[in-house]
Design an enzyme around this catalytic site. Structure first.
Site, PDB file in Angstrom:
ATOM      1  N   ARG A 121     -25.703 -57.859 -25.649  1.00 24.33           N
ATOM      2  CA  ARG A 121     -25.396 -57.262 -24.327  1.00 24.33           C
ATOM      3  C   ARG A 121     -25.623 -55.754 -24.299  1.00 24.33           C
ATOM      4  NH1 ARG A 121     -21.338 -61.010 -25.108  1.00 24.33           N
ATOM      5  NH2 ARG A 121     -21.692 -62.879 -23.870  1.00 24.33           N
ATOM      6  N   LYS A 143     -37.377 -47.164 -17.910  1.00 24.36           N
ATOM      7  CA  LYS A 143     -37.978 -48.422 -17.455  1.00 24.36           C
ATOM      8  C   LYS A 143     -38.432 -49.179 -18.692  1.00 24.36           C
ATOM      9  CE  LYS A 143     -39.730 -47.553 -12.796  1.00 24.36           C
ATOM     10  NZ  LYS A 143     -40.942 -47.518 -11.949  1.00 24.36           N
ATOM     11  N   GLU A 185     -52.033 -38.701 -17.022  1.00 17.52           N
ATOM     12  CA  GLU A 185     -50.644 -38.676 -16.538  1.00 17.52           C
ATOM     13  C   GLU A 185     -50.089 -37.242 -16.583  1.00 17.52           C
ATOM     14  OE1 GLU A 185     -49.342 -41.456 -15.265  1.00 17.52           O
ATOM     15  OE2 GLU A 185     -50.173 -43.197 -16.335  1.00 17.52           O
ATOM     16  N   LYS A 227     -40.709 -35.212 -15.190  1.00 14.22           N
ATOM     17  CA  LYS A 227     -40.248 -36.600 -15.105  1.00 14.22           C
ATOM     18  C   LYS A 227     -38.726 -36.659 -15.161  1.00 14.22           C
ATOM     19  CE  LYS A 227     -40.846 -41.342 -16.111  1.00 14.22           C
ATOM     20  NZ  LYS A 227     -41.637 -42.417 -16.684  1.00 14.22           N
ATOM     21  N   GLU A 237     -35.493 -45.741  -8.554  1.00 16.10           N
ATOM     22  CA  GLU A 237     -36.558 -45.774  -7.558  1.00 16.10           C
ATOM     23  C   GLU A 237     -36.058 -46.314  -6.224  1.00 16.10           C
ATOM     24  OE1 GLU A 237     -40.227 -46.741  -9.506  1.00 16.10           O
ATOM     25  OE2 GLU A 237     -41.200 -47.176  -7.598  1.00 16.10           O
ATOM     26  N   ARG A 242     -38.851 -41.185  -6.985  1.00 16.27           N
ATOM     27  CA  ARG A 242     -39.483 -41.664  -8.221  1.00 16.27           C
ATOM     28  C   ARG A 242     -40.848 -42.293  -7.942  1.00 16.27           C
ATOM     29  NH1 ARG A 242     -36.664 -44.264 -13.675  1.00 16.27           N
ATOM     30  NH2 ARG A 242     -38.630 -44.445 -14.786  1.00 16.27           N
ATOM     31  N   ASN A 246     -46.110 -42.581  -8.995  1.00 23.11           N
ATOM     32  CA  ASN A 246     -47.187 -43.570  -8.906  1.00 23.11           C
ATOM     33  C   ASN A 246     -48.453 -43.016  -8.266  1.00 23.11           C
ATOM     34  OD1 ASN A 246     -45.594 -45.527 -10.110  1.00 23.11           O
ATOM     35  ND2 ASN A 246     -44.692 -46.139  -8.151  1.00 23.11           N
ATOM     36  N   HIS A 249     -51.832 -44.619  -8.724  1.00 21.39           N
ATOM     37  CA  HIS A 249     -51.608 -45.918  -9.353  1.00 21.39           C
ATOM     38  C   HIS A 249     -51.964 -47.105  -8.458  1.00 21.39           C
ATOM     39  CE1 HIS A 249     -49.786 -43.547 -12.482  1.00 21.39           C
ATOM     40  NE2 HIS A 249     -49.450 -44.606 -13.186  1.00 21.39           N
ATOM     41  N   HIS A 253     -54.470 -49.356 -10.007  1.00 23.20           N
ATOM     42  CA  HIS A 253     -54.121 -50.753 -10.302  1.00 23.20           C
ATOM     43  C   HIS A 253     -55.252 -51.689  -9.854  1.00 23.20           C
ATOM     44  CE1 HIS A 253     -51.437 -54.217 -10.790  1.00 23.20           C
ATOM     45  NE2 HIS A 253     -52.025 -54.680  -9.707  1.00 23.20           N
ATOM     46  N   HIS A 267     -55.338 -47.851 -18.885  1.00 22.66           N
ATOM     47  CA  HIS A 267     -54.446 -47.530 -17.764  1.00 22.66           C
ATOM     48  C   HIS A 267     -54.634 -46.089 -17.277  1.00 22.66           C
ATOM     49  CE1 HIS A 267     -50.920 -47.283 -15.227  1.00 22.66           C
ATOM     50  NE2 HIS A 267     -50.535 -46.216 -15.922  1.00 22.66           N
TER      51      HIS A 267
HETATM   52  N1  LIG Z   1     -41.762 -47.564 -19.116  1.00 27.43           N
HETATM   53  C1  LIG Z   1     -42.519 -46.792 -18.370  1.00 27.43           C
HETATM   54  O1  LIG Z   1     -42.034 -45.988 -17.580  1.00 27.43           O
HETATM   55  C2  LIG Z   1     -44.002 -46.904 -18.517  1.00 27.43           C
HETATM   56  C3  LIG Z   1     -44.826 -45.936 -17.919  1.00 27.43           C
HETATM   57  C4  LIG Z   1     -46.193 -46.022 -18.126  1.00 27.43           C
HETATM   58  C5  LIG Z   1     -46.714 -47.044 -18.915  1.00 27.43           C
HETATM   59  N2  LIG Z   1     -45.888 -47.972 -19.465  1.00 27.43           N
HETATM   60  C6  LIG Z   1     -46.419 -49.044 -20.324  1.00 27.43           C
HETATM   61  O2  LIG Z   1     -46.978 -48.437 -21.476  1.00 27.43           O
HETATM   62  C7  LIG Z   1     -47.956 -49.331 -22.023  1.00 27.43           C
HETATM   63  C8  LIG Z   1     -49.150 -48.517 -22.450  1.00 27.43           C
HETATM   64  O3  LIG Z   1     -48.745 -47.588 -23.426  1.00 27.43           O
HETATM   65  P1  LIG Z   1     -49.816 -46.844 -24.339  1.00 27.43           P
HETATM   66  O4  LIG Z   1     -50.932 -46.343 -23.531  1.00 27.43           O
HETATM   67  O5  LIG Z   1     -49.023 -45.904 -25.178  1.00 27.43           O
HETATM   68  O6  LIG Z   1     -50.442 -48.036 -25.197  1.00 27.43           O
HETATM   69  P2  LIG Z   1     -50.117 -48.706 -26.614  1.00 27.43           P
HETATM   70  O7  LIG Z   1     -48.691 -48.657 -26.936  1.00 27.43           O
HETATM   71  O8  LIG Z   1     -50.783 -50.020 -26.592  1.00 27.43           O
HETATM   72  O9  LIG Z   1     -50.907 -47.746 -27.620  1.00 27.43           O
HETATM   73  C9  LIG Z   1     -52.309 -47.644 -27.505  1.00 27.43           C
HETATM   74  C10 LIG Z   1     -52.995 -47.925 -28.838  1.00 27.43           C
HETATM   75  O10 LIG Z   1     -52.806 -46.819 -29.725  1.00 27.43           O
HETATM   76  C11 LIG Z   1     -52.232 -47.254 -30.957  1.00 27.43           C
HETATM   77  N3  LIG Z   1     -51.414 -46.126 -31.404  1.00 27.43           N
HETATM   78  C12 LIG Z   1     -50.267 -45.676 -30.848  1.00 27.43           C
HETATM   79  N4  LIG Z   1     -49.897 -44.518 -31.410  1.00 27.43           N
HETATM   80  C13 LIG Z   1     -50.816 -44.240 -32.367  1.00 27.43           C
HETATM   81  C14 LIG Z   1     -50.981 -43.157 -33.282  1.00 27.43           C
HETATM   82  N5  LIG Z   1     -50.175 -42.102 -33.263  1.00 27.43           N
HETATM   83  N6  LIG Z   1     -52.027 -43.220 -34.141  1.00 27.43           N
HETATM   84  C15 LIG Z   1     -52.893 -44.267 -34.118  1.00 27.43           C
HETATM   85  N7  LIG Z   1     -52.803 -45.285 -33.248  1.00 27.43           N
HETATM   86  C16 LIG Z   1     -51.774 -45.268 -32.380  1.00 27.43           C
HETATM   87  C17 LIG Z   1     -51.517 -48.517 -30.622  1.00 27.43           C
HETATM   88  O11 LIG Z   1     -51.376 -49.337 -31.745  1.00 27.43           O
HETATM   89  C18 LIG Z   1     -52.454 -49.142 -29.587  1.00 27.43           C
HETATM   90  O12 LIG Z   1     -53.531 -49.765 -30.234  1.00 27.43           O
HETATM   91  C19 LIG Z   1     -48.246 -50.361 -20.948  1.00 27.43           C
HETATM   92  O13 LIG Z   1     -47.682 -51.579 -21.347  1.00 27.43           O
HETATM   93  C20 LIG Z   1     -47.534 -49.832 -19.724  1.00 27.43           C
HETATM   94  O14 LIG Z   1     -47.058 -50.854 -18.875  1.00 27.43           O
HETATM   95  C21 LIG Z   1     -44.551 -47.906 -19.284  1.00 27.43           C
HETATM   96 ZN   LIG Z   2     -49.195 -44.674 -15.335  1.00 26.31          ZN
END
Ligand SMILES: NC(=O)c1ccc[n+]([C@@H]2O[C@H](COP(=O)([O-])OP(=O)(O)OC[C@H]3O[C@@H](n4cnc5c(N)ncnc54)[C@H](O)[C@@H]3O)[C@@H](O)[C@H]2O)c1
Ligand SMILES: [Zn+2]
Length: 371
Positions: A121, A143, A185, A227, A237, A242, A246, A249, A253, A267
């Site tokens: 929990r 999030k 971003e 942020k 949001e 918030r 986007n 986005h 998207h 992304h």
């Molecule tokens: N929670 C939120 O507010 C929020 C906001 C934006 C995006 N997201 C989510 O984030 C995700 C995308 O995150 P991302 O772009 O970080 O992708 P990711 O976590 O997949 O990382 C991208 C790639 O880089 C590699 N990697 C990460 N750090 C590394 C490092 N220091 N050295 C070598 N390799 C490394 C990972 O293994 C992966 O292959 C999506 O699922 C998206 O929905 C969430």
């Molecule tokens: Zn984004």
């Protein structure tokens, strides 16, 4: 060390940013260990590139590390891996008072945060983001989610971390394309409401992308400040503030959907092209000057990010792209809430964008760029 506070009453927390922080993690995180141990969840890429630094530093501070290593990639944000992670955490006898460390990009941060929100929990978690996207965006704000068959991030919770520890030097091992995508971003925060920061981006993007520690640290600090302020104002949001995060986005998207949410368009790359489209559409509506829209496009182009349909590798026509936008959005009589701009740093939520007009605009864009 730069410190940014996310002010959320009892859920408030600090974001610490320091070049080399991972090598001091023992000192910084020692107080969070229980029975002399911390569980670190990461993916296989990050385990190879960065986990040894974190482990060495924790061990030097007499903290034992229990690593849980998951496969890299978006598919890891799934029921299957959530279950696997929860079982592994339970096998390690995690208690509610424990702090789980999420070491990785947005995938690991989103998954571990969601797991922490439901394990017994709710137990604590600490974000140690290792992609630029995670450092400037996903690790802050609470999030958390996994993906569903019906779409991305549809199962999750608002659940704030106890601490965010950011070491810009972890980006040294990140593929440059991922860093560039995350940079979109960063630019976003300037475009939303901080024109002076957009000026700074134009002047410093080269240094940042070349790995300059000061430029990276400054960009991360400015981004998380922006942020944190928005999240403190509108955690869930509800007020619309918030939603400004986007920017780019909705278009983005649609571009990501057309390219199948694949490596064809990351992304952040979709967001870059999406922001350029949002500014050019705003100019077409007479809301924003053509000069500002051109400046946004030129900056994204200069750093090597997609900035139109052709560079985003998008094949679909306007109506098909609008169809993607509608897929998971509520539509009121042919209109969709849309983030537009009156200029750089003047983003606002418009409630009366006409979808047929957006489709016509995208077809004009297609004709112009030969997508
Ligand atoms: N929670 C939120 O507010 C929020 C906001 C934006 C995006 N997201 C989510 O984030 C995700 C995308 O995150 P991302 O772009 O970080 O992708 P990711 O976590 O997949 O990382 C991208 C790639 O880089 C590699 N990697 C990460 N750090 C590394 C490092 N220091 N050295 C070598 N390799 C490394 C990972 O293994 C992966 O292959 C999506 O699922 C998206 O929905 C969430
Ligand atoms: Zn984004």
């Amino acid at each position: 060390m730069a410190l940014v506070r996310v002010a959320l009453d009892a859920r408030s927390y600090d974001i610490l940013i320091e070049q080399g922080a991972l090598d001091r993690a023992g000192e910084i995180l020692r107080g969070y260990a229980r029975k002399g141990r911390l569980v670190v969840v990461t993916d296989a890429h990050v385990a190879r590139a960065q986990l040894p630094r974190l482990e060495a530093s924790l061990r030097a501070a007499n903290v034992a590390v229990e690593p849980i290593i998951l496969p890299p990639g978006e598919q890891t944000k799934s029921w299957r891996h959530l279950e696997e992670l929860l079982d592994a955490l339970l096998a390690l006898e995690i208690e509610r008072g424990d702090h789980i460390i999420a070491l990785g990009g947005g995938v690991i941060g989103d998954l571990v945060g969601f797991a922490a929100s439901i394990l017994k929990r709710g137990c604590h978690f600490i974000q140690v983001p290792t992609t630029l996207l995670a450092q400037v965006d996903s690790s802050v704000g609470g999030k958390t989610a996994i993906n569903a068959k019906a779409g991305k991030n549809l199962i999750g919770a608002f659940y704030q971390p106890a601490l965010v520890l950011i070491d810009p030097s972890t980006l040294d091992s990140l593929p440059p394309r991922e860093t560039r995508a995350g940079y979109a971003e960063v630019v976003k925060y300037g475009l939303i409401d901080d024109p002076a920061f957009f000026d700074w981006c134009e002047a410093n993007a080269g240094a940042l992308l070349a790995g300059d520690p000061d430029a990276r640290t400054k960009a991360i600090e400015k981004s998380v400040q922006a942020k944190a302020a928005i999240v403190a104002d509108d955690e869930r949001e509800t007020s619309g503030r918030r939603a400004l995060l986007n920017l780019g986005h909705t278009f983005g998207h649609a571009l990501e959907a057309d390219t199948g949410f694949s490596d064809t368009l990351l992304h952040g790359e979709g967001v870059a092209a999406g922001m350029a489209l949002a500014f050019r559409y705003s100019a077409r509506l007479g809301l924003c000057s053509a000069e500002d829209a051109a400046r946004v496009t030129a900056h994204l182009k200069a750093v090597g990010l997609p900035h139109d349909l052709a560079t985003a590798h998008v094949k679909a026509d306007g109506p098909a792209l609008v169809g993607h936008m509608l897929h998971d959005k509520k539509m009121a009589a042919g209109t969709l809430p849309f983030l537009l701009a009156r200029g750089i740093g003047q983003t606002f939520l418009s409630k009366d964008v006409v979808l047929d007009d957006v489709a016509a605009f995208l077809d004009e864009e297609r004709a112009q760029t030969g997508a």
